[in-house]
Design a protein around this motif. Structure first.
Motif, PDB file in Angstrom:
ATOM      1  N   GLN A   2       0.828  -1.204   0.000  1.00 25.03           N
ATOM      2  CA  GLN A   2       0.000   0.000   0.000  1.00 25.03           C
ATOM      3  C   GLN A   2       0.865   1.258   0.000  1.00 25.03           C
ATOM      4  OE1 GLN A   2      -2.874  -0.310   3.078  1.00 25.03           O
ATOM      5  NE2 GLN A   2      -3.873   1.573   2.481  1.00 25.03           N
ATOM      6  N   ARG A   6       1.216   4.327  -2.797  1.00 31.71           N
ATOM      7  CA  ARG A   6       0.979   5.718  -2.455  1.00 31.71           C
ATOM      8  C   ARG A   6       2.134   6.582  -2.942  1.00 31.71           C
ATOM      9  NH1 ARG A   6      -0.242   6.883   3.610  1.00 31.71           N
ATOM     10  NH2 ARG A   6       1.992   6.747   3.676  1.00 31.71           N
ATOM     11  N   ALA A 159       2.768  21.325   9.287  1.00 22.17           N
ATOM     12  CA  ALA A 159       2.728  21.339   7.819  1.00 22.17           C
ATOM     13  C   ALA A 159       1.900  22.493   7.253  1.00 22.17           C
ATOM     14  CB  ALA A 159       2.198  20.012   7.298  1.00 22.17           C
ATOM     15  N   THR A 162       3.211  25.227   4.677  1.00 20.93           N
ATOM     16  CA  THR A 162       4.496  24.832   4.100  1.00 20.93           C
ATOM     17  C   THR A 162       4.303  24.139   2.755  1.00 20.93           C
ATOM     18  OG1 THR A 162       4.530  22.597   5.016  1.00 20.93           O
ATOM     19  CG2 THR A 162       5.363  24.356   6.421  1.00 20.93           C
ATOM     20  N   ARG A 164       5.098  21.186   2.064  1.00 21.07           N
ATOM     21  CA  ARG A 164       4.586  19.831   2.274  1.00 21.07           C
ATOM     22  C   ARG A 164       3.054  19.826   2.302  1.00 21.07           C
ATOM     23  NH1 ARG A 164       3.595  15.731   1.209  1.00 21.07           N
ATOM     24  NH2 ARG A 164       3.597  13.785   2.344  1.00 21.07           N
ATOM     25  N   VAL A 168       0.474  17.792  -0.202  1.00 20.97           N
ATOM     26  CA  VAL A 168      -0.638  16.947   0.242  1.00 20.97           C
ATOM     27  C   VAL A 168      -1.897  17.310  -0.556  1.00 20.97           C
ATOM     28  CG1 VAL A 168      -2.215  16.498   2.174  1.00 20.97           C
ATOM     29  CG2 VAL A 168       0.242  16.494   2.568  1.00 20.97           C
ATOM     30  N   CYS A 198      -4.906  23.255  10.452  1.00 22.75           N
ATOM     31  CA  CYS A 198      -4.235  21.960  10.409  1.00 22.75           C
ATOM     32  C   CYS A 198      -4.474  21.270   9.064  1.00 22.75           C
ATOM     33  CB  CYS A 198      -4.750  21.087  11.548  1.00 22.75           C
ATOM     34  SG  CYS A 198      -4.104  19.419  11.534  1.00 22.75           S
ATOM     35  N   VAL A 199      -3.408  20.797   8.438  1.00 17.17           N
ATOM     36  CA  VAL A 199      -3.522  20.179   7.111  1.00 17.17           C
ATOM     37  C   VAL A 199      -4.453  18.964   7.131  1.00 17.17           C
ATOM     38  CG1 VAL A 199      -2.249  19.046   5.250  1.00 17.17           C
ATOM     39  CG2 VAL A 199      -1.241  20.976   6.436  1.00 17.17           C
ATOM     40  N   VAL A 200      -4.390  18.201   8.221  1.00 15.41           N
ATOM     41  CA  VAL A 200      -5.221  17.003   8.333  1.00 15.41           C
ATOM     42  C   VAL A 200      -6.701  17.376   8.308  1.00 15.41           C
ATOM     43  CG1 VAL A 200      -5.817  15.041   9.794  1.00 15.41           C
ATOM     44  CG2 VAL A 200      -3.439  15.796   9.623  1.00 15.41           C
ATOM     45  N   TYR A 201      -7.070  18.394   9.077  1.00 15.00           N
ATOM     46  CA  TYR A 201      -8.466  18.819   9.106  1.00 15.00           C
ATOM     47  C   TYR A 201      -8.840  19.533   7.808  1.00 15.00           C
ATOM     48  CZ  TYR A 201      -8.010  17.794  14.078  1.00 15.00           C
ATOM     49  OH  TYR A 201      -7.768  17.183  15.270  1.00 15.00           O
ATOM     50  N   SER A 204      -9.892  16.965   5.299  1.00 16.63           N
ATOM     51  CA  SER A 204     -11.271  16.456   5.398  1.00 16.63           C
ATOM     52  C   SER A 204     -12.260  17.538   4.994  1.00 16.63           C
ATOM     53  CB  SER A 204     -11.611  15.907   6.791  1.00 16.63           C
ATOM     54  OG  SER A 204     -10.695  16.264   7.758  1.00 16.63           O
ATOM     55  N   GLY A 208     -15.097  17.364   1.931  1.00  7.89           N
ATOM     56  CA  GLY A 208     -16.479  17.782   2.108  1.00  7.89           C
ATOM     57  C   GLY A 208     -16.896  18.770   1.028  1.00  7.89           C
ATOM     58  N   ARG A 211     -17.404  17.057  -2.268  1.00  3.26           N
ATOM     59  CA  ARG A 211     -18.698  16.353  -2.255  1.00  3.26           C
ATOM     60  C   ARG A 211     -19.856  17.317  -2.467  1.00  3.26           C
ATOM     61  NH1 ARG A 211     -16.991  13.282   2.272  1.00  3.26           N
ATOM     62  NH2 ARG A 211     -16.032  11.438   1.422  1.00  3.26           N
ATOM     63  N   ARG A 230      -2.102  32.024   6.509  1.00  5.18           N
ATOM     64  CA  ARG A 230      -1.263  31.427   7.550  1.00  5.18           C
ATOM     65  C   ARG A 230       0.144  32.051   7.510  1.00  5.18           C
ATOM     66  NH1 ARG A 230       0.544  28.954  11.981  1.00  5.18           N
ATOM     67  NH2 ARG A 230       1.975  27.265  11.633  1.00  5.18           N
TER      68      ARG A 230
ATOM     69  N   PHE C  33     -21.915  13.015   7.294  1.00  2.56           N
ATOM     70  CA  PHE C  33     -22.078  14.366   6.777  1.00  2.56           C
ATOM     71  C   PHE C  33     -23.436  14.962   7.113  1.00  2.56           C
ATOM     72  CE2 PHE C  33     -18.432  12.987   4.435  1.00  2.56           C
ATOM     73  CZ  PHE C  33     -17.647  14.125   4.433  1.00  2.56           C
ATOM     74  N   LYS C 124      -6.968  22.932  17.292  1.00  2.00           N
ATOM     75  CA  LYS C 124      -6.660  23.205  15.893  1.00  2.00           C
ATOM     76  C   LYS C 124      -5.556  22.334  15.330  1.00  2.00           C
ATOM     77  CE  LYS C 124      -8.506  27.791  15.821  1.00  2.00           C
ATOM     78  NZ  LYS C 124      -8.243  29.166  16.168  1.00  2.00           N
ATOM     79  N   ALA C 126      -4.213  18.335  14.745  1.00  2.00           N
ATOM     80  CA  ALA C 126      -4.552  16.914  14.792  1.00  2.00           C
ATOM     81  C   ALA C 126      -3.549  16.112  15.610  1.00  2.00           C
ATOM     82  CB  ALA C 126      -4.644  16.351  13.375  1.00  2.00           C
ATOM     83  N   GLU C 141      -0.417   0.387   8.898  1.00  2.00           N
ATOM     84  CA  GLU C 141      -1.308  -0.642   8.364  1.00  2.00           C
ATOM     85  C   GLU C 141      -1.786  -1.585   9.461  1.00  2.00           C
ATOM     86  OE1 GLU C 141       0.078  -2.436   4.732  1.00  2.00           O
ATOM     87  OE2 GLU C 141       1.281  -0.671   4.328  1.00  2.00           O
ATOM     88  N   CYS C 164       3.968  17.029  13.928  1.00  2.00           N
ATOM     89  CA  CYS C 164       2.791  17.264  13.093  1.00  2.00           C
ATOM     90  C   CYS C 164       2.408  15.938  12.453  1.00  2.00           C
ATOM     91  CB  CYS C 164       3.146  18.304  12.028  1.00  2.00           C
ATOM     92  SG  CYS C 164       1.957  18.445  10.698  1.00  2.00           S
ATOM     93  N   ILE C 166       1.302  15.185   9.589  1.00  2.00           N
ATOM     94  CA  ILE C 166       1.815  15.045   8.225  1.00  2.00           C
ATOM     95  C   ILE C 166       3.268  14.577   8.224  1.00  2.00           C
ATOM     96  CG2 ILE C 166       2.312  16.321   6.097  1.00  2.00           C
ATOM     97  CD1 ILE C 166      -0.661  16.020   6.525  1.00  2.00           C
ATOM     98  N   PHE C 167       4.092  15.173   9.095  1.00  2.00           N
ATOM     99  CA  PHE C 167       5.497  14.786   9.135  1.00  2.00           C
ATOM    100  C   PHE C 167       5.679  13.466   9.885  1.00  2.00           C
ATOM    101  CE2 PHE C 167       5.999  19.562   8.887  1.00  2.00           C
ATOM    102  CZ  PHE C 167       6.186  19.538   7.521  1.00  2.00           C
TER     103      PHE C 167
END
Lengths: 299, 96, 260
Positions: A2, A6, A159, A162, A164, A168, A198-201, A204, A208, A211, A230, C33, C124, C126, C141, C164, C166-167
């Motif tokens: 996997q 990626r 992140a 930046t 990076r 993403v 935050c990049v993670v949020y 998501s 959304g 969609r 930022r 959602f 704010k 993650a 995994e 972070c 991501i890193f």
């Protein structure tokens, strides 16, 4: 399995051209001091060879997973463009996130000092603020007319804002990284920025929005705007003194830079040199200055 | 040179600042910081032309300041920071 | 007195029905959602379990990041208050409460009546919430629920440098390539997360006893890492930690209805 898949997918959208170049007007044989600057960043690595403080050759490559190897590759690649043997180098300075892993360096200097010095060389002595947006972090720097750092700030490694973070998003949206700038302006009207820092949020949130029927360009525009905000919040803290120079890989991303410059109210400076090599230029210049001061390599 | 090392949390950006023009590299801050974020080095990696020692935030601590400095930033009755108090030349300040 | 507490978290919506100070029924659904539907479904689920008709519920309290979606709420309870009252309900000796959910981490200091007198929030980033372990589980995994038990098998401390998500993902992939045992990587992930939460707790000061709420408290390795990091004998975790805030909201709703 996997993971490998990626990485393949990432390469597709991450890929940018590696390059090397030699200045045909400079003869290294007549130089007094030949200095080398190697900038190993988290995403890209550059090597610059200077003959008495003038750019003789440079290379720009992607950083691999192994910093010492990346430094070596960047050095081999720049020497490839020239007919100069490696042992002619008088002094080598390593900089960047991977600077402690530049085996051939005589000394390491932070990218903060090197980018300020490099920006001064590339854009001239009017530069007072340097914004270095790299793959892993953002640094805002103020410097004097000689490129000496007077004030800098850097944030902990997140992140958001930046290169990076942009990668993403390029990956998520399936848009090649060097097309991000242009595509982000292909919207009828500027959407509001993605609200999560935050990049993670943000990711998501972006899913959304897709969609909800937003086009990829519109989502990209919203992210570029969020990134610009930022970065702006960080620069604002330090205060912007004109002229402002942007260095680092993100300097090439018009989608973020144009939005940022609009917020700051300044025009980006132009130069014939690639802003991504600013750090390596600064490193080579410090090598030259140290040699001149008699602080060069002890032979 | 003003060296600002910082972090961002839910409430804003925060920085610890070392004024390297005032710093004499005495190392008092190194001894008092409960999180050991400072080190004194002979060559300033941010200012290669400087002569003389200087205090900097250690490389491996730079990205963790949000967590390392947090306990010194209580939500109420804030005492003076140990590093700021220990610095005789007044080179260290903070933004919270 | 019958009251309901509905907690609209980032990932799941939780409902608790309380009758005379006792939990009578619980409902939990993925938020997805459609938050309105999630609120409706979890509420119905809790009512069914409690054997109570909706018209018999005297007061409803809504809380959580998406609390505006609780349209039928008599009372919107802020998250700090809900977590404080929830912790106090389970453990009246609680003086510090920590709630780590999917996207948020919070800590509060309580007085002897269960009122929050001080708090800190990480909302704010993650790296300081359940999302961190989830993302790392993907990189490793490994199913999320196996992450904790796996970490408990390790007795080795490996520091993680990245702060972070991501890193950290790349760092975990690097550790896998370096053939680091999965158990040790999982422990490193939990330790890293715990140190971030503990620094938040330290801002308000550790005040015994410490109660943990939120879905992440189901993870034994995480609770253990926090305990170790705080250097405490034990931490208090209720049986259903993710219902903590819903319970708090139900308690507050009941108090309001009774004019207290």
């Amino acid at each position: 399995m996997q993971i490998e898949m990626r990485e393949e997918k990432k390469q597709e959208f991450w890929r940018w051209k590696e390059s090397n170049w030699k200045n045909p007007d400079i003869e290294w044989r007549s130089g007094k001091f030949i200095t080398l600057g190697i900038d190993v960043g988290s995403v890209s690595s550059q090597a610059v060879v200077m003959v008495d403080g003038q750019i003789f050759a440079y290379s720009n490559m992607r950083t691999g997973s192994d910093s010492p190897h990346s430094a070596r590759k960047a050095l081999d690649f720049v020497l490839e463009a020239t007919d100069m043997p490696e042992d002619r180098v008088d002094y080598c300075v390593g900089t960047g996130y991977g600077r402690v892993n530049v085996p051939m360096a005589d000394r390491t200097i932070t990218e903060i000092a090197c980018h300020a010095r490099g920006a001064n060389f590339i854009y001239g002595p009017e530069v007072r603020t340097v914004l270095d947006v790299g793959g892993q972090d953002i640094k805002a720097i103020q410097c004097d007319e000689k490129g000496r750092v007077t004030n800098f700030l850097m944030n902990d490694k997140c992140a958001a804002g930046t290169g990076r973070g942009m990668e993403v998003f390029a990956d998520l949206l399936g848009i090649a990284i060097d097309e991000v700038g242009e595509r982000s302006f292909q919207v009828k009207e500027e959407p509001p920025p993605v609200s999560s820092t935050c990049v993670v949020y943000a990711k998501s949130e972006a899913l959304g929005l897709l969609r909800k029927g937003w086009s990829r360009e519109k989502v990209l525009a919203a992210y570029c705007r969020a990134m610009a905000e930022r970065i702006y919040s960080l620069v604002e803290r330090l205060g912007v003194k004109p002229q402002l120079a942007v260095t680092g890989g993100l300097a090439k991303n018009s989608g973020v830079i144009e939005r940022l410059m609009f917020m700051i109210g300044l025009k980006p400076m132009n130069s014939k040199w690639d802003a991504q090599i600013a750090g390596a230029i600064g490193a080579a210049l410090f090598g030259y200055a140290l040699c001149q001061k008699g602080k060069g390599r002890k032979k | 040179m003003l060296a600002n090392y910082g972090y961002k949390d839910g409430s804003g950006d925060y920085f610890i600042t070392i004024n390297t023009d005032l710093c004499n590299g005495c190392g008092e801050c190194v001894a008092v910081c409960p999180a050991n974020i400072f080190i004194v080095v002979d060559e300033d990696p941010n200012d290669p032309m400087r002569d003389g020692p200087v205090a900097i935030v250690a490389e491996e601590k730079k990205k963790k300041l949000k967590y390392e400095c947090n306990p010194c930033k209580p939500t109420q009755n804030r005492p003076p920071l140990p590093c700021v108090e220990a610095c005789k030349t007044g080179a260290i300040s903070h933004s919270w | 007195m019958i009251s309901a507490g509905i907690d609209c978290g980032a990932k799941k919506t939780k409902t608790v029905i309380m009758r005379d100070g006792k939990i009578a029924g619980k409902g939990i659904v993925l938020a997805g959602f459609d938050l309105d539907k999630a609120v409706h479904d979890s509420y119905k689920m809790a009512l069914r379990q409690a054997g109570i008709r909706s018209e018999d519920v005297e007061s409803i309290g809504g809380t959580g990041a998406g609390k505006e979606a609780v349209k039928n709420a008599d009372e919107l309870v802020n998250e700090i208050k809900a977590m404080a009252r929830g912790a106090f309900y389970f453990f009246p000796d609680a003086r510090t409460v920590v709630d780590v959910g999917a996207e948020e981490g919070r800590a509060a200091k309580l007085d002897e009546k269960g009122n929050a007198i001080d708090f800190a929030i990480n909302e704010k980033c993650a790296a300081g919430a359940g999302t961190f372990i989830e993302a790392m589980a993907r990189a490793l995994e490994t199913p999320l629920e196996e992450m904790g038990p796996l970490a408990l098998k390790s007795d080795k401390q490996i520091p993680m440098n990245a702060q972070c998500v991501i890193f950290a993902e790349s760092e975990v992939v690097g550790l896998i390539h370096a053939k680091t045992p999965k158990a040790d990587i999982s422990r490193a992930i939990h330790d890293a997360m715990a140190s971030r939460i503990v620094s938040m707790i330290r801002r308000i000061g550790v005040n015994k006893e410490v109660v943990m709420l939120g879905g992440v408290a189901y993870n034994p390795a995480f609770v253990e890492a926090i305990r170790r990091e705080l250097d405490l004998e034990r931490l208090y975790v209720p049986d259903y930690p993710e219902f903590g805030m819903a319970v708090g909201a139900a308690v507050v709703a009941a108090e309001k209805a009774q004019g207290r």
